[in-house]
Design an enzyme around this catalytic site. Structure first.
Site: not given
Ligand code: NAG
Ligand code: NAG
Ligand code: NAG
Ligand code: NAG
Length: 483
Positions: A102, A384
């Protein structure tokens, strides 16, 4: 006793002087008084090369925490070159699969007893940073009800909307980052390579996202950049409940084992770093909470947000959190990355964590190679903790930690010979990293078309990625006990 005290004081003095020198050099770079390795130079250098040669993706040999922090922010203030869709002539692009992180988000944690950074998460096209398509994107999102939605996704807001961002909310920067990425992919995949037929339908796309507003909104922004004004009825966003995208194959006790070992390694390294401990103590004193409480609040997450948005670090009547504190924590993260690579625990975790996703990736490629025209473009909108293990498992240990709006792209290509003349390319943030992967490192890019034979990728995912566990398959590697 006295002697020991003197020796200790001298040691502390040395430490402080060392730290001051380090910080001074950092501050000078920060203020651009001494040059850092310029990104532009790398890009210009790359431009003059032939397209099949990957550009190096590991610039400064000595990692500079401030430079790394800027790379992490991914501030959309420059045009970056991308190498997606580059190939020798006569090769046909068959499919593309992209895993993204994102975009820029508000912190997930706040620093106790300080003001949270003032960031407005509403979208305003004439506020910087912006994108020429931002206004049209906002208007398109208001028609999202026309799309098909997994029930788990239907209640998630399609746009960030709070004038004071909520924790973890995507910012305008995050949207702009993905509109920009989508547009890059549009230019090469849609315009140049005509990956999708003109009358593309829902079966040609595959989209999956975790159930967080920031991943869903990031995915939609990229999709809008890729396919401006797309028809909502052709879009189906599926829900992925697992942050490692392991879908139906998540049972893997050894994966959890390696993750626990990795966390122990991380802890042991951290407590050995006296400068880091001192820094946390100083920061805790400034804020006025116990050190333990400050550390638990993961202050670097919040400080990165200040840093990326050019907001001054928090102050109290006891003083201010400074760039020095920030640099020490960031430097320790870089040290951790090095130790992580040497100890290989995270690598083993990553192999087991990402096999299910990679297995699906090759299966999708095989179906398309066999002539099916489904899911020509697949998008996975993630975190992540999804992208980092994927990099590790592919053997890209030198790659940077996934910045905001990072992307890993898998391309499937067909050569001119026969239907089994297949190749893959793998790119990270637009840079060709195919020949840095563990399974294609030994393949000479000069002997062939500058692409990696698909077979190598296939063998890696099917079998070779388990060799380190003395195993040949996922089930066995996941359940084998270490003696
Ligand atoms: C983009 O912003 C970063 C951080 O403020 C800065 O270091 C860099 O020089 C900027 N690049 C351009 C092309 O303005
Ligand atoms: C960051 O903020 C300072 C003032 O707080 C301003 O002078 C500077 O131009 C800003 N930098 C950027 C890249 O916006
Ligand atoms: C890998 O994919 C194949 C089909 O393509 C499937 O039969 C197999 O169960 C998958 N394995 C795992 C561990 O997901
Ligand atoms: C694999 O086998 C080798 C040699 O037999 C041994 O040294 C190693 O510890 C084994 N690794 C695992 C993960 O079981």
């Amino acid at each position: 006793m006295h002697k020991i005290m003197v020796a200790r004081n001298r040691f502390i003095l040395l430490l402080v002087v060392g730290a001051l020198l380090a910080v001074l050099s950092l501050s000078l770079q920060f203020l651009h008084l001494i040059p850092t390795t310029p990104l532009k130079e790398v890009q210009q250098h790359a431009k003059s090369r032939r397209i099949t040669v990957p550009i190096p993706y590991t610039e400064p040999p000595v990692l500079d925490p401030i430079y790394e922090a800027y790379a992490y922010c991914n501030i959309p203030n420059r045009t970056e070159h991308s190498w997606e869709g580059h190939s020798p002539p006569d090769y046909k692009l068959l499919s593309v699969q992209v895993m993204i992180r994102h975009g820029d988000r508000y912190p997930l944690y706040s620093i106790p007893k300080t003001k949270r950074p003032a960031i407005d998460c509403t979208l305003v096209p004439n506020r910087k940073p912006s994108h020429p398509r931002l206004a049209a994107f906002i208007s398109h999102m208001s028609k999202a009800e026309r799309g098909q939605w997994d029930s788990a996704m239907s209640a998630i807001p399609r746009l960030p909307s709070h004038t004071v961002c909520e924790m973890g909310e995507l910012t305008q920067t995050g949207i702009v980052q993905h509109l920009h990425n989508g547009q890059l992919l549009h230019d090469t995949y849609i315009k140049k390579h005509k990956l999708l037929p003109n009358n593309w339908g829902s079966k040609h796309l595959y989209i999956e996202s975790t159930r967080k507003s920031r991943t869903l909104q990031s995915g939609l922004a990229l999709l809008y950049g890729l396919l401006p004004e797309f028809d909502w009825q052709k879009v189906n966003v599926r829900h992925q409940w697992s942050t490692i995208f392991c879908s139906g194959s998540c049972d893997c006790p050894m994966r959890n084992h390696y993750l626990e070992e990795e966390q122990r390694r991380q802890y042991n390294l951290r407590v050995k770093n006296t400068l880091l401990e001192q820094t946390y103590m100083e920061m805790a004193k400034i804020v006025g909470v116990p050190t333990r409480q400050l550390r638990a609040a993961n202050p670097i997450d919040s400080l990165l947000c200040h840093f990326c948005h050019n907001i001054t670090f928090p102050c109290t009547q006891n003083g201010c959190i400074s760039l020095k504190h920030f640099s020490v924590i960031k430097a320790q993260q870089l040290e951790d990355k090095k130790d992580r690579h040497e100890k290989k625990l995270y690598y083993k975790y990553s192999l087991l964590a990402t096999h299910p996703f990679l297995n699906q990736t090759i299966a999708r490629m095989q179906r398309i190679a066999q002539g099916r025209k489904d899911e020509l473009f697949a998008l996975f909108s993630a975190h992540d903790v999804t992208v980092a293990p994927l990099l590790s498992a592919l053997g890209l240990s030198e790659a940077r930690f996934p910045r905001f709006a990072a992307r890993i792209t898998f391309e499937l290509w067909k050569g001119a010979k026969d239907k089994n003349d297949l190749y893959v390319r793998i790119l990270y943030n637009g840079e060709d990293v195919t020949f840095f992967t563990s399974f294609c490192q030994t393949h000479s890019r000069h002997s062939g078309p500058g692409l990696c034979p698909f077979k190598k990728f296939l063998n890696f995912v099917r079998r070779d990625m388990f060799a380190i566990f003395n195993s040949t398959n996922y089930f066995d590697a996941c359940h084998r006990r270490i003696l």
